[in-house]
Design a protein around this motif. Structure first.
Motif, PDB file in Angstrom:
ATOM      1  N   TYR A  49     -27.925  76.033 -30.385  1.00 40.97           N
ATOM      2  CA  TYR A  49     -27.186  77.200 -30.849  1.00 40.97           C
ATOM      3  C   TYR A  49     -26.480  76.887 -32.160  1.00 40.97           C
ATOM      4  CZ  TYR A  49     -23.757  80.966 -30.799  1.00 40.97           C
ATOM      5  OH  TYR A  49     -22.986  82.041 -31.125  1.00 40.97           O
ATOM      6  N   LYS A  50     -26.685  77.707 -33.167  1.00 41.14           N
ATOM      7  CA  LYS A  50     -26.104  77.561 -34.508  1.00 41.14           C
ATOM      8  C   LYS A  50     -26.394  76.170 -35.059  1.00 41.14           C
ATOM      9  CE  LYS A  50     -22.753  81.227 -34.117  1.00 41.14           C
ATOM     10  NZ  LYS A  50     -21.414  81.671 -34.357  1.00 41.14           N
ATOM     11  N   LEU A  51     -25.368  75.358 -35.294  1.00 42.53           N
ATOM     12  CA  LEU A  51     -25.572  74.031 -35.897  1.00 42.53           C
ATOM     13  C   LEU A  51     -25.643  72.909 -34.857  1.00 42.53           C
ATOM     14  CD1 LEU A  51     -23.180  74.320 -38.964  1.00 42.53           C
ATOM     15  CD2 LEU A  51     -25.661  74.638 -38.902  1.00 42.53           C
ATOM     16  N   ARG A  52     -25.721  73.257 -33.617  1.00 43.83           N
ATOM     17  CA  ARG A  52     -25.749  72.260 -32.542  1.00 43.83           C
ATOM     18  C   ARG A  52     -27.126  71.610 -32.448  1.00 43.83           C
ATOM     19  NH1 ARG A  52     -24.564  73.771 -26.280  1.00 43.83           N
ATOM     20  NH2 ARG A  52     -25.835  72.125 -25.408  1.00 43.83           N
ATOM     21  N   ILE A  53     -27.124  70.309 -32.227  1.00 41.73           N
ATOM     22  CA  ILE A  53     -28.356  69.557 -31.984  1.00 41.73           C
ATOM     23  C   ILE A  53     -28.201  68.845 -30.654  1.00 41.73           C
ATOM     24  CG2 ILE A  53     -29.849  67.676 -32.745  1.00 41.73           C
ATOM     25  CD1 ILE A  53     -28.916  68.238 -35.588  1.00 41.73           C
ATOM     26  N   GLU A  54     -29.180  68.992 -29.776  1.00 41.82           N
ATOM     27  CA  GLU A  54     -29.166  68.288 -28.499  1.00 41.82           C
ATOM     28  C   GLU A  54     -30.023  67.042 -28.635  1.00 41.82           C
ATOM     29  OE1 GLU A  54     -30.505  71.074 -25.587  1.00 41.82           O
ATOM     30  OE2 GLU A  54     -28.828  72.428 -25.958  1.00 41.82           O
ATOM     31  N   VAL A  55     -29.434  65.900 -28.309  1.00 41.63           N
ATOM     32  CA  VAL A  55     -30.097  64.611 -28.450  1.00 41.63           C
ATOM     33  C   VAL A  55     -29.928  63.852 -27.141  1.00 41.63           C
ATOM     34  CG1 VAL A  55     -30.150  62.473 -29.779  1.00 41.63           C
ATOM     35  CG2 VAL A  55     -29.462  64.585 -30.901  1.00 41.63           C
ATOM     36  N   ALA A  56     -31.002  63.290 -26.620  1.00 39.54           N
ATOM     37  CA  ALA A  56     -30.923  62.499 -25.390  1.00 39.54           C
ATOM     38  C   ALA A  56     -31.635  61.167 -25.601  1.00 39.54           C
ATOM     39  CB  ALA A  56     -31.554  63.255 -24.219  1.00 39.54           C
ATOM     40  N   TYR A  57     -30.992  60.114 -25.149  1.00 40.85           N
ATOM     41  CA  TYR A  57     -31.543  58.768 -25.231  1.00 40.85           C
ATOM     42  C   TYR A  57     -31.674  58.177 -23.839  1.00 40.85           C
ATOM     43  CZ  TYR A  57     -30.742  58.273 -30.265  1.00 40.85           C
ATOM     44  OH  TYR A  57     -30.787  58.404 -31.627  1.00 40.85           O
ATOM     45  N   GLU A  58     -32.679  57.369 -23.659  1.00 43.29           N
ATOM     46  CA  GLU A  58     -32.733  56.507 -22.490  1.00 43.29           C
ATOM     47  C   GLU A  58     -31.679  55.438 -22.726  1.00 43.29           C
ATOM     48  OE1 GLU A  58     -35.947  53.329 -21.161  1.00 43.29           O
ATOM     49  OE2 GLU A  58     -36.701  55.387 -21.062  1.00 43.29           O
ATOM     50  N   ALA A  59     -31.047  54.953 -21.681  1.00 42.48           N
ATOM     51  CA  ALA A  59     -30.032  53.909 -21.836  1.00 42.48           C
ATOM     52  C   ALA A  59     -30.151  52.917 -20.700  1.00 42.48           C
ATOM     53  CB  ALA A  59     -28.637  54.519 -21.866  1.00 42.48           C
ATOM     54  N   ALA A  60     -29.786  51.674 -20.989  1.00 41.80           N
ATOM     55  CA  ALA A  60     -29.815  50.611 -19.987  1.00 41.80           C
ATOM     56  C   ALA A  60     -28.384  50.162 -19.693  1.00 41.80           C
ATOM     57  CB  ALA A  60     -30.638  49.430 -20.485  1.00 41.80           C
ATOM     58  N   LEU A  61     -28.067  50.026 -18.432  1.00 45.37           N
ATOM     59  CA  LEU A  61     -26.764  49.527 -18.012  1.00 45.37           C
ATOM     60  C   LEU A  61     -26.671  48.044 -18.367  1.00 45.37           C
ATOM     61  CD1 LEU A  61     -24.103  49.953 -16.424  1.00 45.37           C
ATOM     62  CD2 LEU A  61     -25.381  49.296 -14.376  1.00 45.37           C
ATOM     63  N   VAL A  62     -25.613  47.649 -19.072  1.00 43.62           N
ATOM     64  CA  VAL A  62     -25.448  46.241 -19.454  1.00 43.62           C
ATOM     65  C   VAL A  62     -24.147  45.636 -18.938  1.00 43.62           C
ATOM     66  CG1 VAL A  62     -26.969  46.387 -21.457  1.00 43.62           C
ATOM     67  CG2 VAL A  62     -24.520  46.824 -21.748  1.00 43.62           C
ATOM     68  N   GLY A  63     -23.265  46.453 -18.352  1.00 43.95           N
ATOM     69  CA  GLY A  63     -22.028  45.895 -17.812  1.00 43.95           C
ATOM     70  C   GLY A  63     -20.989  46.956 -17.535  1.00 43.95           C
ATOM     71  N   GLY A  64     -19.780  46.467 -17.298  1.00 46.13           N
ATOM     72  CA  GLY A  64     -18.656  47.350 -17.019  1.00 46.13           C
ATOM     73  C   GLY A  64     -18.507  47.635 -15.542  1.00 46.13           C
ATOM     74  N   ASP A  65     -17.384  48.214 -15.207  1.00 47.87           N
ATOM     75  CA  ASP A  65     -17.090  48.618 -13.828  1.00 47.87           C
ATOM     76  C   ASP A  65     -16.880  50.125 -13.810  1.00 47.87           C
ATOM     77  OD1 ASP A  65     -17.019  45.982 -12.641  1.00 47.87           O
ATOM     78  OD2 ASP A  65     -15.129  45.675 -13.718  1.00 47.87           O
ATOM     79  N   LEU A  66     -17.440  50.765 -12.808  1.00 47.74           N
ATOM     80  CA  LEU A  66     -17.327  52.211 -12.702  1.00 47.74           C
ATOM     81  C   LEU A  66     -15.870  52.615 -12.542  1.00 47.74           C
ATOM     82  CD1 LEU A  66     -18.834  54.895 -12.597  1.00 47.74           C
ATOM     83  CD2 LEU A  66     -19.003  54.609 -10.127  1.00 47.74           C
ATOM     84  N   LYS A  67     -15.364  53.344 -13.528  1.00 45.93           N
ATOM     85  CA  LYS A  67     -13.998  53.875 -13.508  1.00 45.93           C
ATOM     86  C   LYS A  67     -14.054  55.211 -14.233  1.00 45.93           C
ATOM     87  CE  LYS A  67      -9.264  53.029 -14.775  1.00 45.93           C
ATOM     88  NZ  LYS A  67      -8.333  52.279 -15.598  1.00 45.93           N
TER      89      LYS A  67
END
Length: 103
Positions: A49-67
């Motif tokens: 819509y208008k100037l919006r661009i939808e972008v999706a990437y595949e991603a790999a989990l590399v760390g962190g704790d779910l919070k």
């Protein structure tokens, strides 16, 4: 923030001016979930819509704790692609299953 019946979805957000889209993915996932990811291949690009661009990437989990950031999301869970929850956005279901989202 989602309408009734569409409670589940992938982490999303807006790019900061000048930010590379892969960096946006890393930042948004970290802000919303506390998890660290590495952006992988671009899997979807669509002018919206208008100037919006939808972008999706595949991603790999590399760390962190779910919070989770309770301002943005109420709950986070892991689902296998063959057992996605009722109420997931159909465009997100398509991305997870490697299909082209129909908007």
């Amino acid at each position: 923030m989602w309408p009734e019946g569409r409670q589940w979805g992938l982490p999303t957000g807006y790019a900061i001016k000048g930010e590379e889209f892969g960096a946006t993915v890393v930042r948004e996932v970290r802000e919303e979930t506390g998890l660290e990811v590495k952006a992988g291949p671009l899997i979807h690009l669509k002018s919206g819509y208008k100037l919006r661009i939808e972008v999706a990437y595949e991603a790999a989990l590399v760390g962190g704790d779910l919070k989770i950031d309770s301002f943005e999301i109420l709950e986070a869970r892991w689902f296998s692609p063959d057992n996605l929850p009722d109420g997931i956005q159909e465009s997100h279901r398509a991305l997870i299953l490697g299909q082209t989202p129909d908007d």
